[in-house]
Design a protein around this motif. Sequence first.
Motif, mmCIF file in Angstrom:
data_model
loop_
_atom_site.group_PDB
_atom_site.id
_atom_site.type_symbol
_atom_site.label_atom_id
_atom_site.label_comp_id
_atom_site.label_asym_id
_atom_site.label_seq_id
_atom_site.Cartn_x
_atom_site.Cartn_y
_atom_site.Cartn_z
ATOM 1 N N ILE A 10 82.649 43.850 81.815
ATOM 2 C CA ILE A 10 83.467 44.564 80.833
ATOM 3 C C ILE A 10 83.338 46.055 81.126
ATOM 4 C CG2 ILE A 10 83.877 44.964 78.380
ATOM 5 C CD1 ILE A 10 82.350 42.322 77.852
ATOM 6 N N PRO A 11 84.412 46.727 81.565
ATOM 7 C CA PRO A 11 84.308 48.129 81.974
ATOM 8 C C PRO A 11 83.675 49.039 80.928
ATOM 9 C CG PRO A 11 86.439 47.232 82.622
ATOM 10 C CD PRO A 11 85.767 46.186 81.784
ATOM 11 N N ALA A 12 83.968 48.808 79.656
ATOM 12 C CA ALA A 12 83.412 49.683 78.613
ATOM 13 C C ALA A 12 81.904 49.540 78.487
ATOM 14 C CB ALA A 12 84.064 49.378 77.261
ATOM 15 N N VAL A 13 81.370 48.414 78.945
ATOM 16 C CA VAL A 13 79.930 48.146 78.829
ATOM 17 C C VAL A 13 79.199 48.517 80.114
ATOM 18 C CG1 VAL A 13 78.183 46.362 78.451
ATOM 19 C CG2 VAL A 13 80.319 46.326 77.152
ATOM 20 N N GLY A 14 79.777 48.168 81.268
ATOM 21 C CA GLY A 14 79.107 48.462 82.541
ATOM 22 C C GLY A 14 77.980 47.483 82.813
ATOM 23 N N ASP A 15 76.942 47.957 83.465
ATOM 24 C CA ASP A 15 75.800 47.105 83.806
ATOM 25 C C ASP A 15 74.826 47.004 82.637
ATOM 26 O OD1 ASP A 15 76.897 46.818 86.290
ATOM 27 O OD2 ASP A 15 75.665 48.373 87.225
ATOM 28 N N LEU A 16 74.135 45.873 82.584
ATOM 29 C CA LEU A 16 73.210 45.585 81.481
ATOM 30 C C LEU A 16 71.871 45.103 82.025
ATOM 31 C CD1 LEU A 16 75.537 43.513 79.123
ATOM 32 C CD2 LEU A 16 74.612 45.790 78.604
ATOM 33 N N PRO A 17 70.777 45.394 81.316
ATOM 34 C CA PRO A 17 69.498 44.784 81.696
ATOM 35 C C PRO A 17 69.401 43.379 81.123
ATOM 36 C CG PRO A 17 69.168 46.242 79.832
ATOM 37 C CD PRO A 17 70.626 46.369 80.217
ATOM 38 N N TRP A 18 68.548 42.569 81.739
ATOM 39 C CA TRP A 18 68.253 41.273 81.130
ATOM 40 C C TRP A 18 67.714 41.497 79.724
ATOM 41 C CZ3 TRP A 18 70.485 37.359 83.124
ATOM 42 C CH2 TRP A 18 70.555 37.135 84.496
ATOM 43 N N GLY A 19 67.959 40.541 78.848
ATOM 44 C CA GLY A 19 67.496 40.657 77.467
ATOM 45 C C GLY A 19 68.509 41.299 76.547
ATOM 46 N N SER A 20 69.698 41.653 77.078
ATOM 47 C CA SER A 20 70.717 42.299 76.247
ATOM 48 C C SER A 20 71.331 41.295 75.266
ATOM 49 C CB SER A 20 71.807 42.908 77.127
ATOM 50 O OG SER A 20 71.294 43.960 77.923
ATOM 51 N N HIS A 21 71.524 41.757 74.039
ATOM 52 C CA HIS A 21 72.125 40.941 72.990
ATOM 53 C C HIS A 21 73.091 41.850 72.244
ATOM 54 C CE1 HIS A 21 71.754 39.011 68.773
ATOM 55 N NE2 HIS A 21 72.634 38.323 69.476
ATOM 56 N N PHE A 22 74.386 41.673 72.503
ATOM 57 C CA PHE A 22 75.384 42.550 71.888
ATOM 58 C C PHE A 22 76.515 41.711 71.303
ATOM 59 C CE2 PHE A 22 76.691 41.847 76.203
ATOM 60 C CZ PHE A 22 78.063 42.000 76.282
ATOM 61 N N CYS A 23 77.440 42.367 70.632
ATOM 62 C CA CYS A 23 78.505 41.636 69.950
ATOM 63 C C CYS A 23 79.836 42.346 70.144
ATOM 64 C CB CYS A 23 78.193 41.483 68.463
ATOM 65 S SG CYS A 23 78.183 43.062 67.577
ATOM 66 N N GLN A 24 80.902 41.632 69.780
ATOM 67 C CA GLN A 24 82.237 42.227 69.793
ATOM 68 C C GLN A 24 82.965 41.823 68.515
ATOM 69 O OE1 GLN A 24 84.336 38.711 72.515
ATOM 70 N NE2 GLN A 24 85.065 40.790 72.675
ATOM 71 N N PHE A 25 83.801 42.726 68.021
ATOM 72 C CA PHE A 25 84.711 42.411 66.917
ATOM 73 C C PHE A 25 86.113 42.293 67.514
ATOM 74 C CE2 PHE A 25 81.229 44.709 64.812
ATOM 75 C CZ PHE A 25 80.924 43.820 63.792
ATOM 76 N N TYR A 26 86.722 41.122 67.368
ATOM 77 C CA TYR A 26 88.029 40.904 67.978
ATOM 78 C C TYR A 26 89.088 40.726 66.894
ATOM 79 C CZ TYR A 26 87.456 35.900 66.966
ATOM 80 O OH TYR A 26 87.277 34.694 66.338
ATOM 81 N N GLY A 27 90.323 40.975 67.303
ATOM 82 C CA GLY A 27 91.424 40.816 66.358
ATOM 83 C C GLY A 27 92.220 39.564 66.588
ATOM 84 N N ASP A 28 92.403 39.201 67.858
ATOM 85 C CA ASP A 28 93.211 38.019 68.165
ATOM 86 C C ASP A 28 92.735 37.376 69.459
ATOM 87 O OD1 ASP A 28 94.156 39.666 70.220
ATOM 88 O OD2 ASP A 28 95.929 40.258 69.078
ATOM 89 N N ARG A 29 93.452 36.339 69.863
ATOM 90 C CA ARG A 29 93.101 35.576 71.059
ATOM 91 C C ARG A 29 93.088 36.457 72.306
ATOM 92 N NH1 ARG A 29 96.001 33.244 75.060
ATOM 93 N NH2 ARG A 29 95.288 31.232 75.918
ATOM 94 N N GLU A 30 94.009 37.385 72.411
ATOM 95 C CA GLU A 30 94.089 38.234 73.596
ATOM 96 C C GLU A 30 92.837 39.088 73.762
ATOM 97 O OE1 GLU A 30 96.359 37.886 75.950
ATOM 98 O OE2 GLU A 30 96.997 36.226 74.655
ATOM 99 N N ASP A 31 92.258 39.499 72.640
ATOM 100 C CA ASP A 31 91.011 40.258 72.721
ATOM 101 C C ASP A 31 89.909 39.427 73.372
ATOM 102 O OD1 ASP A 31 92.224 42.385 71.528
ATOM 103 O OD2 ASP A 31 91.255 42.147 69.568
ATOM 104 N N LEU A 32 89.854 38.152 73.014
ATOM 105 C CA LEU A 32 88.828 37.274 73.579
ATOM 106 C C LEU A 32 89.078 37.034 75.069
ATOM 107 C CD1 LEU A 32 88.545 34.682 70.667
ATOM 108 C CD2 LEU A 32 86.865 36.408 71.314
ATOM 109 N N VAL A 33 90.336 36.823 75.430
ATOM 110 C CA VAL A 33 90.662 36.623 76.847
ATOM 111 C C VAL A 33 90.268 37.871 77.644
ATOM 112 C CG1 VAL A 33 92.530 36.302 78.519
ATOM 113 C CG2 VAL A 33 92.541 35.017 76.357
ATOM 114 N N ASP A 34 90.599 39.022 77.107
ATOM 115 C CA ASP A 34 90.387 40.289 77.821
ATOM 116 C C ASP A 34 88.913 40.599 78.043
ATOM 117 O OD1 ASP A 34 91.667 42.747 78.889
ATOM 118 O OD2 ASP A 34 90.439 43.701 77.344
ATOM 119 N N SER A 35 88.033 40.094 77.174
ATOM 120 C CA SER A 35 86.608 40.411 77.295
ATOM 121 C C SER A 35 85.787 39.269 77.887
ATOM 122 C CB SER A 35 86.022 40.782 75.927
ATOM 123 O OG SER A 35 86.242 39.722 75.002
#
Length: 456
Positions: A10-35
């Motif tokens: 995900i370009p907005a997130v970039g690289d992550l270390p192991w142990g990462s636990h994050f979330c997303q707020f989506y509006g519709d199906r396209e948001d889920l596909v895109d991420s």
Amino acid sequence: MTIPLRPSGIPAVGDLPWGSHFCQFYGDREDLVDSLVPYFKAGLENNEHCLWVTSEPFGATDARTMLRNAVPDLDQRMTRGQIEIIDHHDWYMKSGGKSADEVLQGWVDRHGRALAQGYAGLRLTGNTYWLERQDWSDFVEYEARVTDTFKSHNIIGLCSYCLSRCGPRDVLDVVRNHQFALIRQAGEWELIESAPLRSAKAELHKLNAELEQRVQDRTAELQHALHMREEFLSVASHELKTPITSLQLYVESLLRANQRGTLSVDHATPKLLKAKEQCGRLENLINKMLDVSRASASEDPLPIEAEEVDLAEVARSVGEVFAEGLQRAACELRLRADQPAVGHWDRMRLEQVVTNLLSNAIKYAPGTVVELEVRSSEDRATLVVRDGGPGIPEEAQQRVFERFVQLSPKSHAGGFGLGLWIVRSIVDAHGGSIALTSKPGQGTTFQVELPSRRSA
């Protein structure tokens, strides 16, 4: 230590270390596909075991179809068990009724199996669309424990929350229980970070910058040290070779005279005296090298054998030794050391101090008056050596006490450039201080202050 990072996809997130636990707020199906499609594509391409638990409005069949478009060999990967895409209904049938502890342990066990199968770690996601209001509090408590569980394992977790099903207080609960959140605005994903996380990242950035600077500074110091070592070896080979060559010539001359039968006392004596002089020079050079070795080896570098010593008497004695050298350099020695200056010092080391300072004056200020003065007070003694030479530029004055530094023109070349460094090391070892006063064209003054007794 470098922390291994994994591409999130995900370009907005970039690289992550192991142990990462994050979330997303989506509006519709396209948001889920895109991420989620690029999120799992990155995991599959980097040898991670993946689990995708789906829910409305993006079910398991749709998820497989969309991911297959991005990962053409998805079916083969599914067959060999690299990824499982399962609807929340089926997942609930497998894990329903389990306590939070059992669910968390299930993630750890799944992670262990992934590693045992040769995968780098576990990447997973779940959509909470199915979550009912009466289960919200229990789920929030569960999420609060997930981060602590994941942080010590090769796990990356992304939780999806439908924005229309979350109230203001729900959003706060979600953000609080994740390291950061994603939200899509005007078609672009943006990060929402908690204040503590922003502060921690800023501090980490600052620490990284400071560490990089320290590494650069240390690298420069090491490079300088290597350069100084090379210079020292070059100077040492030259300086040691000179007396050795002279000794060899004197000895060969005596051997030839002996073979010819022309060796006589009158012929041998001056050559032997010259050979002795070169031996003395060689001994002096070796002693300086040993002093450098000792002074570099520890924080208490030079061994001090303290006894009751009269600094004035030392100055007079060294001055007498330098009578011939002063004469050759056309220097006049003005000695003021009439009153005793007694302290608890190392006599041999003090002789080195006076010798090196006088040698310096004769070497760089020939044909001038050289003053040697000793003063005493109740608890300390002062040694002053002053010459009428060309002086030292202000910008070079701090360097004269460094190892292997010679600021003189080539006509004055000779030695290792260690004399003043050894002087300072000896003075420091006695708990004293040395100061330099000089202006171009007005000569140079070295002033040594020695406490009568070194502090314990």
